[in-house]
Design an enzyme around this catalytic site. Sequence first.
Site, PDB file in Angstrom:
ATOM      1  N   TYR A 127      97.666  33.508  22.413  1.00  0.00           N
ATOM      2  CA  TYR A 127      97.142  32.747  23.556  1.00  0.00           C
ATOM      3  C   TYR A 127      98.214  31.753  24.049  1.00  0.00           C
ATOM      4  O   TYR A 127      98.577  31.739  25.226  1.00  0.00           O
ATOM      5  CB  TYR A 127      95.861  32.005  23.141  1.00  0.00           C
ATOM      6  CG  TYR A 127      95.427  30.970  24.145  1.00  0.00           C
ATOM      7  CD1 TYR A 127      94.726  31.333  25.286  1.00  0.00           C
ATOM      8  CD2 TYR A 127      95.740  29.614  23.965  1.00  0.00           C
ATOM      9  CE1 TYR A 127      94.341  30.373  26.224  1.00  0.00           C
ATOM     10  CE2 TYR A 127      95.361  28.662  24.884  1.00  0.00           C
ATOM     11  CZ  TYR A 127      94.659  29.048  26.017  1.00  0.00           C
ATOM     12  OH  TYR A 127      94.296  28.103  26.942  1.00  0.00           O
ATOM     13  N   LYS A 162      80.718  27.965  26.725  1.00  0.00           N
ATOM     14  CA  LYS A 162      81.879  28.416  25.943  1.00  0.00           C
ATOM     15  C   LYS A 162      81.490  28.659  24.484  1.00  0.00           C
ATOM     16  O   LYS A 162      82.300  29.153  23.692  1.00  0.00           O
ATOM     17  CB  LYS A 162      83.007  27.383  26.020  1.00  0.00           C
ATOM     18  CG  LYS A 162      83.598  27.270  27.408  1.00  0.00           C
ATOM     19  CD  LYS A 162      84.810  26.367  27.443  1.00  0.00           C
ATOM     20  CE  LYS A 162      85.987  27.005  26.748  1.00  0.00           C
ATOM     21  NZ  LYS A 162      87.246  26.254  26.943  1.00  0.00           N
TER      22      LYS A 162
HETATM   23  N1  LIG Z   1      89.166  23.885  28.113  1.00  0.00           N
HETATM   24  C1  LIG Z   1      90.307  23.549  27.522  1.00  0.00           C
HETATM   25  O1  LIG Z   1      90.331  22.675  26.637  1.00  0.00           O
HETATM   26  C2  LIG Z   1      91.595  24.218  27.933  1.00  0.00           C
HETATM   27  C3  LIG Z   1      92.777  23.814  27.287  1.00  0.00           C
HETATM   28  C4  LIG Z   1      93.972  24.428  27.655  1.00  0.00           C
HETATM   29  C5  LIG Z   1      94.001  25.399  28.638  1.00  0.00           C
HETATM   30  N2  LIG Z   1      92.842  25.789  29.229  1.00  0.00           N
HETATM   31  C6  LIG Z   1      92.918  26.846  30.259  1.00  0.00           C
HETATM   32  O2  LIG Z   1      92.218  26.417  31.410  1.00  0.00           O
HETATM   33  C7  LIG Z   1      91.590  27.529  32.062  1.00  0.00           C
HETATM   34  C8  LIG Z   1      90.108  27.271  32.197  1.00  0.00           C
HETATM   35  O3  LIG Z   1      89.571  27.045  30.899  1.00  0.00           O
HETATM   36  P1  LIG Z   1      88.033  26.870  30.625  1.00  0.00           P
HETATM   37  O4  LIG Z   1      87.894  25.952  29.477  1.00  0.00           O
HETATM   38  O5  LIG Z   1      87.338  26.573  31.891  1.00  0.00           O
HETATM   39  O6  LIG Z   1      87.674  28.352  30.125  1.00  0.00           O
HETATM   40  P2  LIG Z   1      86.449  29.301  30.463  1.00  0.00           P
HETATM   41  O7  LIG Z   1      86.541  30.422  29.510  1.00  0.00           O
HETATM   42  O8  LIG Z   1      85.182  28.514  30.533  1.00  0.00           O
HETATM   43  O9  LIG Z   1      86.803  29.815  31.939  1.00  0.00           O
HETATM   44  C9  LIG Z   1      87.604  30.946  32.181  1.00  0.00           C
HETATM   45  C10 LIG Z   1      86.906  31.804  33.226  1.00  0.00           C
HETATM   46  O10 LIG Z   1      87.722  32.938  33.479  1.00  0.00           O
HETATM   47  C11 LIG Z   1      86.877  34.064  33.613  1.00  0.00           C
HETATM   48  N3  LIG Z   1      87.644  35.264  33.270  1.00  0.00           N
HETATM   49  C12 LIG Z   1      88.093  35.632  32.048  1.00  0.00           C
HETATM   50  N4  LIG Z   1      88.741  36.802  32.125  1.00  0.00           N
HETATM   51  C13 LIG Z   1      88.717  37.174  33.429  1.00  0.00           C
HETATM   52  C14 LIG Z   1      89.217  38.297  34.138  1.00  0.00           C
HETATM   53  N5  LIG Z   1      89.886  39.268  33.510  1.00  0.00           N
HETATM   54  N6  LIG Z   1      89.012  38.362  35.471  1.00  0.00           N
HETATM   55  C15 LIG Z   1      88.318  37.388  36.123  1.00  0.00           C
HETATM   56  N7  LIG Z   1      87.803  36.303  35.498  1.00  0.00           N
HETATM   57  C16 LIG Z   1      88.009  36.201  34.157  1.00  0.00           C
HETATM   58  C17 LIG Z   1      85.727  33.823  32.655  1.00  0.00           C
HETATM   59  O11 LIG Z   1      84.583  34.579  33.014  1.00  0.00           O
HETATM   60  C18 LIG Z   1      85.538  32.326  32.798  1.00  0.00           C
HETATM   61  O12 LIG Z   1      84.599  32.030  33.797  1.00  0.00           O
HETATM   62  C19 LIG Z   1      91.914  28.751  31.205  1.00  0.00           C
HETATM   63  O13 LIG Z   1      93.042  29.390  31.757  1.00  0.00           O
HETATM   64  C20 LIG Z   1      92.255  28.153  29.854  1.00  0.00           C
HETATM   65  O14 LIG Z   1      93.125  28.984  29.119  1.00  0.00           O
HETATM   66  C21 LIG Z   1      91.641  25.224  28.900  1.00  0.00           C
END
Ligand SMILES: NC(=O)c1ccc[n+]([C@@H]2O[C@H](COP(=O)([O-])OP(=O)(O)OC[C@H]3O[C@@H](n4cnc5c(N)ncnc54)[C@H](O)[C@@H]3O)[C@@H](O)[C@H]2O)c1
Length: 328
Positions: free
Chosen positions: A157, A196
């Site tokens: 990741y 989540k």
């Molecule tokens: N929440 C955190 O603490 C955190 C920390 C570091 C990075 N991030 C990054 O921030 C972004 C958002 O994170 P989040 O916490 O909202 O995660 P999340 O999993 O709630 O949101 C990700 C969304 O992407 C969608 N998705 C996944 N695969 C897909 C695909 N192939 N096509 C279309 N949609 C797809 C999912 O359905 C989901 O709605 C992500 O890229 C994550 O890696 C989050």
Amino acid sequence: MQDFNHKTIVITGGAGFIGSNLAFYFQEFFPKARVIIFDKFRNNQTFASGNPTSLGHFKNLLGFNGEVIVGDINSQEDRKNLEKIDFDIIFHHAAISDTTVMDQELVMQTNHLAFLELLQMCLQKKAVMVYASSAGTYGNTPAPNSVGIGEQPENVYGFSKLMMDMSVRKILQENPKLPIVGLRFFNVYGEREFYKGKTASMILQLGLQALEHQKVRLFEFGEQKRDFVYIKDVIQANVVAACAKKGGIYNVGSGVARSYNDIVECLKKHLGNFEVEYIPNPYSFFQTHTQAHIQDFTFDLGYEPKYSLEDGIESYIPEIKKIFEEKR
Ligand SMILES: NC(=O)c1ccc[n+]([C@@H]2O[C@H](COP(=O)([O-])OP(=O)(O)OC[C@H]3O[C@@H](n4cnc5c(N)ncnc54)[C@H](O)[C@@H]3O)[C@@H](O)[C@H]2O)c1
């Protein structure tokens, strides 16, 4: 601050935690913006861990009055639906956000390769690209974590996110003025993260454990430190990034490292006393100290986190209590 009214804004991953909060931000403060969500949502598929393969949930979008496109960023066919839209800004949040997924091919394809496709689309349209990178790019290298230093991810990741940043760096070396901004989120917590599940923040998980069992479990001895950042500060980070006049990669944290024991103390203030059980930590790759160096982001784009851990938890507590009540 830019006026986003009358702009066309695409949010990939908009049915997820951060993306849905961003959609509601624009709906509230820039009601004349056209906001389009592109998300795969969830289906019945799960990874070996039992976690859903995508975490989007329609309930995160109850009350959203913009447009929703169901689609997979990995599908060329689905991406064509985005290509048809003349968007000004894309916030790219869609990803496999579950850091425990071991399927390297799928994680690289979804997080890195599909991003490159969207980036090309964005460059052709001369649109602004704000995308989600991660503190996972730093692995377990010493904190405070600064962009460009100690980028040694411990899992695929983190590696996939680092590859996104590396690709962007190459493009920006040629043309620094392109508005492509990568945001390395640290540990985000707050409203709309419930779906989540096991990958939600420890703040929600510990809050719910305390309410349900009057007891929480922490890895020995709760002194591992993380940079916990409240969702409202993360939304601010996205918004200032969309106003950038040049490209860059920035950390998004509170700038302060706090321990799991600190979370417990904050929760106790609102939920009353509860027991803490310390259990052995089975993960050798567990990050023991993360802390975002945020000065560059503040200097370049004026990002200033407003929520300490105490303030963020206080603001979040009513939602944690509501989730608990509804689950019972
Ligand atoms: N929440 C955190 O603490 C955190 C920390 C570091 C990075 N991030 C990054 O921030 C972004 C958002 O994170 P989040 O916490 O909202 O995660 P999340 O999993 O709630 O949101 C990700 C969304 O992407 C969608 N998705 C996944 N695969 C897909 C695909 N192939 N096509 C279309 N949609 C797809 C999912 O359905 C989901 O709605 C992500 O890229 C994550 O890696 C989050």
